[in-house]
Design a protein around this motif. Structure first.
Motif, PDB file in Angstrom:
ATOM      1  N   PRO A  85       0.812  -1.223   0.000  1.00  0.00           N
ATOM      2  CA  PRO A  85       0.000   0.000   0.000  1.00  0.00           C
ATOM      3  C   PRO A  85       0.841   1.267   0.000  1.00  0.00           C
ATOM      4  O   PRO A  85       1.878   1.335   0.674  1.00  0.00           O
ATOM      5  N   LYS A  86       0.395   2.253  -0.761  1.00  0.00           N
ATOM      6  CA  LYS A  86       1.112   3.526  -0.792  1.00  0.00           C
ATOM      7  C   LYS A  86       0.870   4.340   0.468  1.00  0.00           C
ATOM      8  O   LYS A  86       1.736   5.083   0.911  1.00  0.00           O
ATOM      9  N   ASP A  87      -0.324   4.231   1.024  1.00  0.00           N
ATOM     10  CA  ASP A  87      -0.637   4.958   2.246  1.00  0.00           C
ATOM     11  C   ASP A  87       0.223   4.432   3.389  1.00  0.00           C
ATOM     12  O   ASP A  87       0.246   3.219   3.659  1.00  0.00           O
ATOM     13  N   PRO A  88       0.960   5.282   4.077  1.00  0.00           N
ATOM     14  CA  PRO A  88       1.875   4.823   5.129  1.00  0.00           C
ATOM     15  C   PRO A  88       1.191   4.030   6.240  1.00  0.00           C
ATOM     16  O   PRO A  88       1.738   3.038   6.730  1.00  0.00           O
ATOM     17  N   PHE A  89      -0.020   4.479   6.631  1.00  0.00           N
ATOM     18  CA  PHE A  89      -0.704   3.768   7.705  1.00  0.00           C
ATOM     19  C   PHE A  89      -1.145   2.388   7.242  1.00  0.00           C
ATOM     20  O   PHE A  89      -0.983   1.393   7.968  1.00  0.00           O
ATOM     21  N   ALA A  90      -1.674   2.298   6.025  1.00  0.00           N
ATOM     22  CA  ALA A  90      -2.093   1.002   5.491  1.00  0.00           C
ATOM     23  C   ALA A  90      -0.898   0.070   5.336  1.00  0.00           C
ATOM     24  O   ALA A  90      -0.986  -1.128   5.638  1.00  0.00           O
ATOM     25  N   ALA A  91       0.229   0.622   4.885  1.00  0.00           N
ATOM     26  CA  ALA A  91       1.431  -0.196   4.745  1.00  0.00           C
ATOM     27  C   ALA A  91       1.892  -0.711   6.099  1.00  0.00           C
ATOM     28  O   ALA A  91       2.326  -1.872   6.228  1.00  0.00           O
ATOM     29  N   ALA A  92       1.800   0.126   7.115  1.00  0.00           N
ATOM     30  CA  ALA A  92       2.177  -0.295   8.465  1.00  0.00           C
ATOM     31  C   ALA A  92       1.238  -1.380   8.980  1.00  0.00           C
ATOM     32  O   ALA A  92       1.683  -2.337   9.642  1.00  0.00           O
ATOM     33  N   GLN A  93      -0.052  -1.253   8.694  1.00  0.00           N
ATOM     34  CA  GLN A  93      -1.007  -2.287   9.085  1.00  0.00           C
ATOM     35  C   GLN A  93      -0.664  -3.624   8.434  1.00  0.00           C
ATOM     36  O   GLN A  93      -0.729  -4.680   9.066  1.00  0.00           O
ATOM     37  N   MET A  94      -0.354  -3.550   7.141  1.00  0.00           N
ATOM     38  CA  MET A  94       0.005  -4.771   6.422  1.00  0.00           C
ATOM     39  C   MET A  94       1.227  -5.429   7.051  1.00  0.00           C
ATOM     40  O   MET A  94       1.249  -6.635   7.299  1.00  0.00           O
ATOM     41  N   ARG A  95       2.236  -4.634   7.338  1.00  0.00           N
ATOM     42  CA  ARG A  95       3.463  -5.177   7.921  1.00  0.00           C
ATOM     43  C   ARG A  95       3.221  -5.684   9.346  1.00  0.00           C
ATOM     44  O   ARG A  95       3.855  -6.647   9.788  1.00  0.00           O
ATOM     45  N   SER A  96       2.324  -5.041  10.062  1.00  0.00           N
ATOM     46  CA  SER A  96       1.960  -5.515  11.394  1.00  0.00           C
ATOM     47  C   SER A  96       1.350  -6.915  11.314  1.00  0.00           C
ATOM     48  O   SER A  96       1.670  -7.798  12.119  1.00  0.00           O
ATOM     49  N   SER A  97       0.473  -7.118  10.326  1.00  0.00           N
ATOM     50  CA  SER A  97      -0.132  -8.436  10.126  1.00  0.00           C
ATOM     51  C   SER A  97       0.927  -9.473   9.810  1.00  0.00           C
ATOM     52  O   SER A  97       0.918 -10.591  10.349  1.00  0.00           O
ATOM     53  N   MET A  98       1.883  -9.118   8.955  1.00  0.00           N
ATOM     54  CA  MET A  98       2.940 -10.047   8.589  1.00  0.00           C
ATOM     55  C   MET A  98       3.845 -10.359   9.773  1.00  0.00           C
ATOM     56  O   MET A  98       4.309 -11.493   9.935  1.00  0.00           O
ATOM     57  N   SER A  99       4.085  -9.373  10.613  1.00  0.00           N
ATOM     58  CA  SER A  99       4.892  -9.608  11.811  1.00  0.00           C
ATOM     59  C   SER A  99       4.199 -10.587  12.748  1.00  0.00           C
ATOM     60  O   SER A  99       4.851 -11.453  13.359  1.00  0.00           O
ATOM     61  N   TYR A 100       2.880 -10.472  12.846  1.00  0.00           N
ATOM     62  CA  TYR A 100       2.137 -11.423  13.672  1.00  0.00           C
ATOM     63  C   TYR A 100       2.281 -12.840  13.120  1.00  0.00           C
ATOM     64  O   TYR A 100       2.504 -13.801  13.883  1.00  0.00           O
ATOM     65  N   LEU A 101       2.175 -12.974  11.809  1.00  0.00           N
ATOM     66  CA  LEU A 101       2.326 -14.292  11.203  1.00  0.00           C
ATOM     67  C   LEU A 101       3.711 -14.864  11.492  1.00  0.00           C
ATOM     68  O   LEU A 101       3.853 -16.052  11.804  1.00  0.00           O
ATOM     69  N   ALA A 102       4.730 -14.013  11.381  1.00  0.00           N
ATOM     70  CA  ALA A 102       6.112 -14.478  11.548  1.00  0.00           C
ATOM     71  C   ALA A 102       6.436 -14.824  12.995  1.00  0.00           C
ATOM     72  O   ALA A 102       7.093 -15.839  13.271  1.00  0.00           O
ATOM     73  N   THR A 103       5.991 -13.991  13.913  1.00  0.00           N
ATOM     74  CA  THR A 103       6.441 -14.129  15.298  1.00  0.00           C
ATOM     75  C   THR A 103       5.504 -14.928  16.192  1.00  0.00           C
ATOM     76  O   THR A 103       5.924 -15.397  17.256  1.00  0.00           O
ATOM     77  N   THR A 104       4.257 -15.089  15.758  1.00  0.00           N
ATOM     78  CA  THR A 104       3.294 -15.792  16.610  1.00  0.00           C
ATOM     79  C   THR A 104       2.727 -17.037  15.937  1.00  0.00           C
ATOM     80  O   THR A 104       2.922 -18.156  16.419  1.00  0.00           O
ATOM     81  N   MET A 105       2.062 -16.874  14.788  1.00  0.00           N
ATOM     82  CA  MET A 105       1.409 -18.030  14.180  1.00  0.00           C
ATOM     83  C   MET A 105       2.418 -19.060  13.696  1.00  0.00           C
ATOM     84  O   MET A 105       2.223 -20.265  13.884  1.00  0.00           O
ATOM     85  N   HIS A 106       3.476 -18.613  13.068  1.00  0.00           N
ATOM     86  CA  HIS A 106       4.486 -19.555  12.586  1.00  0.00           C
ATOM     87  C   HIS A 106       5.134 -20.299  13.758  1.00  0.00           C
ATOM     88  O   HIS A 106       5.379 -21.509  13.684  1.00  0.00           O
ATOM     89  N   VAL A 107       5.390 -19.589  14.833  1.00  0.00           N
ATOM     90  CA  VAL A 107       5.988 -20.219  16.018  1.00  0.00           C
ATOM     91  C   VAL A 107       5.019 -21.223  16.636  1.00  0.00           C
ATOM     92  O   VAL A 107       5.427 -22.321  17.051  1.00  0.00           O
TER      93      VAL A 107
END
Length: 207
Positions: A85-107
């Motif tokens: 996403p070009k919008d900074p807040f939307a991009a941050a939301q997207m990356r937040s979701s990916m961080s959850y996948l990496a650090t919590t669900m994958h673990v």
């Protein structure tokens, strides 16, 4: 640009990078790492990726590891700017979701199949494994309520978060979680299964 090599193993999170490669039409050579032969721990592979994990992306500029970094790099090479996403807040939301996948669900998932990373005793591994269906169900519920905002993670348009989440959605069944109990999550998985990139990756036996 020289063709990149993506070191992967089927049924692993490396599938997210493969799907995104097909989404973006970025040329790459898939290089299978045979986990059954523990090739990920071989001296030859550890020279490429000292972590002994997949995916590993071998680019003309050097090696990239970690799924989130690889997905961002692939997106930067493709012709679909909406993948981030070009919008900074939307991009941050997207990356937040990916961080959850990496650090919590994958673990959570890894506790069922990679207990040796955290403990030495078989009883400890068994205890971790017994908890997996509970923690993965908690992750599925969190995704249902907080991460999926439309057909895809960020709404109507696919982003780099979607191949990542799709691969993890495929782990639920083996972890004892019924995805149909989470309507939004189930619809997301069904939507991803229709995408040509996913169909191709499945047909070629890459995910």
């Amino acid at each position: 640009m020289d063709t990149m090599k993506l070191h992967y193993a089927p049924k692993t999170v490396a599938g997210a990078a493969i799907i995104l490669m097909f989404e973006t039409d970025v040329a790459f050579e898939p290089v299978r790492v045979d986990f059954a032969k523990t090739e990920q721990r071989s001296s030859a592979y550890l020279v490429i990726n000292p972590k002994g994990r997949v995916p590993t992306l071998d680019t003309p500029h050097g090696i990239i590891t970690e799924t989130t970094a690889i997905l961002e790099y692939i997106a930067s090479l493709g012709s679909q700017p909406s993948l981030i996403p070009k919008d900074p807040f939307a991009a941050a939301q997207m990356r937040s979701s990916m961080s959850y996948l990496a650090t919590t669900m994958h673990v959570n998932h890894a506790h069922g199949v990679r207990g040796h990373r955290w403990a030495n005793e078989q009883s400890s591994w068994d205890d971790m494994k017994s908890k997996v269906s509970e923690t993965m169900a908690e992750s599925a519920a969190f995704i249902e309520s907080n991460i999926i905002h439309g057909p895809y993670v960020m709404g109507d348009a696919i982003t780099i978060a979607d191949p990542y989440l799709f691969i993890m959605s495929n782990w639920l069944e083996v972890d004892g979680v019924t995805i149909e109990n989470y309507p939004k999550f189930n619809s997301f998985q069904e939507e991803m299964l229709k995408r040509p990139s996913v169909i191709r990756a499945q047909q070629e036996g890459l995910i």
